[in-house]
Design a protein around this motif. Sequence first.
Motif, PDB file in Angstrom:
ATOM      1  N   LYS A 206       0.829  -1.209   0.000  1.00  9.42           N
ATOM      2  CA  LYS A 206       0.000   0.000   0.000  1.00  9.42           C
ATOM      3  C   LYS A 206       0.862   1.258   0.000  1.00  9.42           C
ATOM      4  CE  LYS A 206      -4.179  -1.874   2.164  1.00  9.42           C
ATOM      5  NZ  LYS A 206      -5.086  -1.821   3.330  1.00  9.42           N
ATOM      6  N   ARG A 207       1.963   1.232   0.751  1.00 13.69           N
ATOM      7  CA  ARG A 207       2.863   2.402   0.755  1.00 13.69           C
ATOM      8  C   ARG A 207       3.486   2.594  -0.630  1.00 13.69           C
ATOM      9  NH1 ARG A 207       4.153   0.331   6.000  1.00 13.69           N
ATOM     10  NH2 ARG A 207       5.936  -0.819   5.156  1.00 13.69           N
ATOM     11  N   GLN A 209       2.180   1.596  -3.522  1.00 16.48           N
ATOM     12  CA  GLN A 209       1.136   2.042  -4.445  1.00 16.48           C
ATOM     13  C   GLN A 209       0.828   3.527  -4.254  1.00 16.48           C
ATOM     14  OE1 GLN A 209      -1.752  -0.905  -3.204  1.00 16.48           O
ATOM     15  NE2 GLN A 209      -1.433  -2.157  -5.038  1.00 16.48           N
ATOM     16  N   GLN A 210       0.777   3.961  -3.002  1.00 17.19           N
ATOM     17  CA  GLN A 210       0.516   5.371  -2.730  1.00 17.19           C
ATOM     18  C   GLN A 210       1.652   6.241  -3.260  1.00 17.19           C
ATOM     19  OE1 GLN A 210       0.102   6.298   1.418  1.00 17.19           O
ATOM     20  NE2 GLN A 210      -0.844   8.274   1.044  1.00 17.19           N
ATOM     21  N   ASN A 213       1.283   6.602  -6.981  1.00 23.21           N
ATOM     22  CA  ASN A 213       0.042   7.209  -7.465  1.00 23.21           C
ATOM     23  C   ASN A 213      -0.818   6.232  -8.269  1.00 23.21           C
ATOM     24  OD1 ASN A 213      -1.705   9.405  -7.585  1.00 23.21           O
ATOM     25  ND2 ASN A 213      -0.907  10.107  -9.539  1.00 23.21           N
ATOM     26  N   THR A 215      -3.804   2.746  -7.760  1.00 20.65           N
ATOM     27  CA  THR A 215      -4.858   2.300  -6.856  1.00 20.65           C
ATOM     28  C   THR A 215      -4.263   1.618  -5.622  1.00 20.65           C
ATOM     29  OG1 THR A 215      -6.361   1.955  -8.721  1.00 20.65           O
ATOM     30  CG2 THR A 215      -6.925   0.875  -6.641  1.00 20.65           C
ATOM     31  N   VAL A 216      -4.644   2.102  -4.435  1.00 22.57           N
ATOM     32  CA  VAL A 216      -4.108   1.562  -3.182  1.00 22.57           C
ATOM     33  C   VAL A 216      -5.073   0.500  -2.664  1.00 22.57           C
ATOM     34  CG1 VAL A 216      -3.341   2.102  -0.840  1.00 22.57           C
ATOM     35  CG2 VAL A 216      -2.996   3.772  -2.669  1.00 22.57           C
ATOM     36  N   GLN A 294       5.995   7.561   5.202  1.00 18.99           N
ATOM     37  CA  GLN A 294       5.805   6.753   4.003  1.00 18.99           C
ATOM     38  C   GLN A 294       6.334   5.332   4.147  1.00 18.99           C
ATOM     39  OE1 GLN A 294       3.943   7.955   1.492  1.00 18.99           O
ATOM     40  NE2 GLN A 294       3.746   9.747   2.809  1.00 18.99           N
ATOM     41  N   LEU A 313       3.464  12.421  -4.472  1.00 21.76           N
ATOM     42  CA  LEU A 313       2.492  12.949  -3.511  1.00 21.76           C
ATOM     43  C   LEU A 313       2.213  14.427  -3.733  1.00 21.76           C
ATOM     44  CD1 LEU A 313       3.516  11.112  -0.223  1.00 21.76           C
ATOM     45  CD2 LEU A 313       1.455  10.785  -1.566  1.00 21.76           C
ATOM     46  N   ARG A 316       0.009  14.771  -6.681  1.00 13.27           N
ATOM     47  CA  ARG A 316      -1.364  14.404  -6.347  1.00 13.27           C
ATOM     48  C   ARG A 316      -2.055  15.533  -5.589  1.00 13.27           C
ATOM     49  NH1 ARG A 316      -3.181   8.342  -4.930  1.00 13.27           N
ATOM     50  NH2 ARG A 316      -5.414   8.683  -4.905  1.00 13.27           N
ATOM     51  N   ASP A 337      -9.769  13.492  -5.699  1.00 14.35           N
ATOM     52  CA  ASP A 337      -8.917  12.346  -5.374  1.00 14.35           C
ATOM     53  C   ASP A 337      -7.477  12.504  -5.840  1.00 14.35           C
ATOM     54  OD1 ASP A 337      -9.314  12.198  -8.082  1.00 14.35           O
ATOM     55  OD2 ASP A 337     -10.378  10.282  -8.070  1.00 14.35           O
TER      56      ASP A 337
END
Length: 367
Positions: A206-207, A209-210, A213, A215-216, A294, A313, A316, A337
Motif C-alpha cells: 500500500k505504501r 502504491q501510494q 500514485n 490504486t491503493v 511513508q 504525492l 497528487r 482524489d
Amino acid sequence: MKFLADFFMKAYNADVHPSNVDVVENSNVFKPGNSQKVFSKTLMYLLSLAMGISFLGTAEAALAELKAGDRGSEVTTLQQRLKRLGYFNGQVNGNFNSATSSAVIRFQKAKGLTADGVVGDATAAALYKKQERKTTAASNSQRQAQRSRTTTQSRQAVTSTTNNDFLQPGDRGLEVRKLQQQLKQAGFYKDSIDGVFSASTEAAIKRFQQANNITVDGLAGTRTISLLQSATRQSARKPSTSVTKRPSVQQNQSKAQVQTLQQRLKQLGYYKGQINGSFNAETKDAVIRFQRKQGLVADGIPGVNTLSALENLTRRESIKALQVRLQQNGFYTGPIDGILSQQTQAAIGKAQNAYGLSANDVINQRF
C-alpha cells in the motif's frame, strides 16, 4: 429456432394430421375421452417450444458483449476485475462509462488484443482465464492435501500463487518471497523475507502504491508488480556506495534541487523553514519525518525512492487543488482524489474553452 418448429409440427402431425386418419368423421380423435389426450399432448409440445425459445434467448444474452453505455451487475464485475488488475481507478458503479472503456482498452493493448474498448469473447477470456485457473488450482490443492500429509515446505508450495495474476494476503511461496525482496530493495519493506503474504507485506504494498500514485488496494496486481520490478531494476543499476560516502542532496545536488525539495516538503506540511536551497538540519529533519510517514528508510537522505514518493504525492496534492478550483468554477463534478482522470481532463478542456487559456495555464490555476 427452425428446428424447434419442425420438431413441434412433426410431433403434432403424428396425432392429428389428416394423413394419419382415414377421414375426420371416422377418426377416434374427437371421440369422448380422446380429445383430452390430444389437447394434453398439444399443450406439452407448446410448452417445449416455449422453453426452447426461452433457452435461445438466454444463451443469446449470455453471449452479448459489454460495451460503452451498458449498465448492470456484469459491468460491476468487470470494473472490479479491472480494478484488481490495476487497469481501472474509477468508481465501481455498474456503469460502462468512458473511464471503464479506457481501462478495457489499456488491458486489451497490454494483452495484444484488438483495442476497441468492447468486452467480447477474447477480452473476457483474457480477463477471467487466470481467475478460473486459480479456483481450479485451489480445489486441486485441497484434494491433494486430503490425500496425503505433507511437510511445511510442501504445504507452502501447494498454496503458492505462481499461476495467479495477482498476489494477496494469505498467499505463500516463492512468488511472495520474491515480492518481499523487491519491496525491501525499493525501501518499502523492513520485516523478514519469509514467503508469507502477511499484514506487514500488505502495508508495504500500500505504501508503494501510494508513492507511485496508483490504486491503493494492498494487492500485488499486474501494474503494481510491473512498477516494482522497474523500481528495483533502477536501484540495481545504481553503483553501490559505502556507509561513509553515500550520495546526498548536499553533496551531489544543486541549490535549485534543494529548493525544489524544500518546496515539496513544505507543500506536504513537513517543512516550515525558508526556501533557501541549503540542506540544513531543519531540511534533514523534514526528510526523516516524511520517510517515516511513508514507511521508507528514515535516514534523512533523499535518495531515489524518497524523491519519487515526494514527487508523486506533491503532484497528487496539486491535482486535488486543481480539482477543487475547477469544481468551484462549475467545470468539475467528480471526486477530489488527486487523479488526473478523464473526467478531470475534460474539466480542464472546458476551462480552456471558457477562458481561452492553454492547458498549462489551467493546470497552474491561472484562472
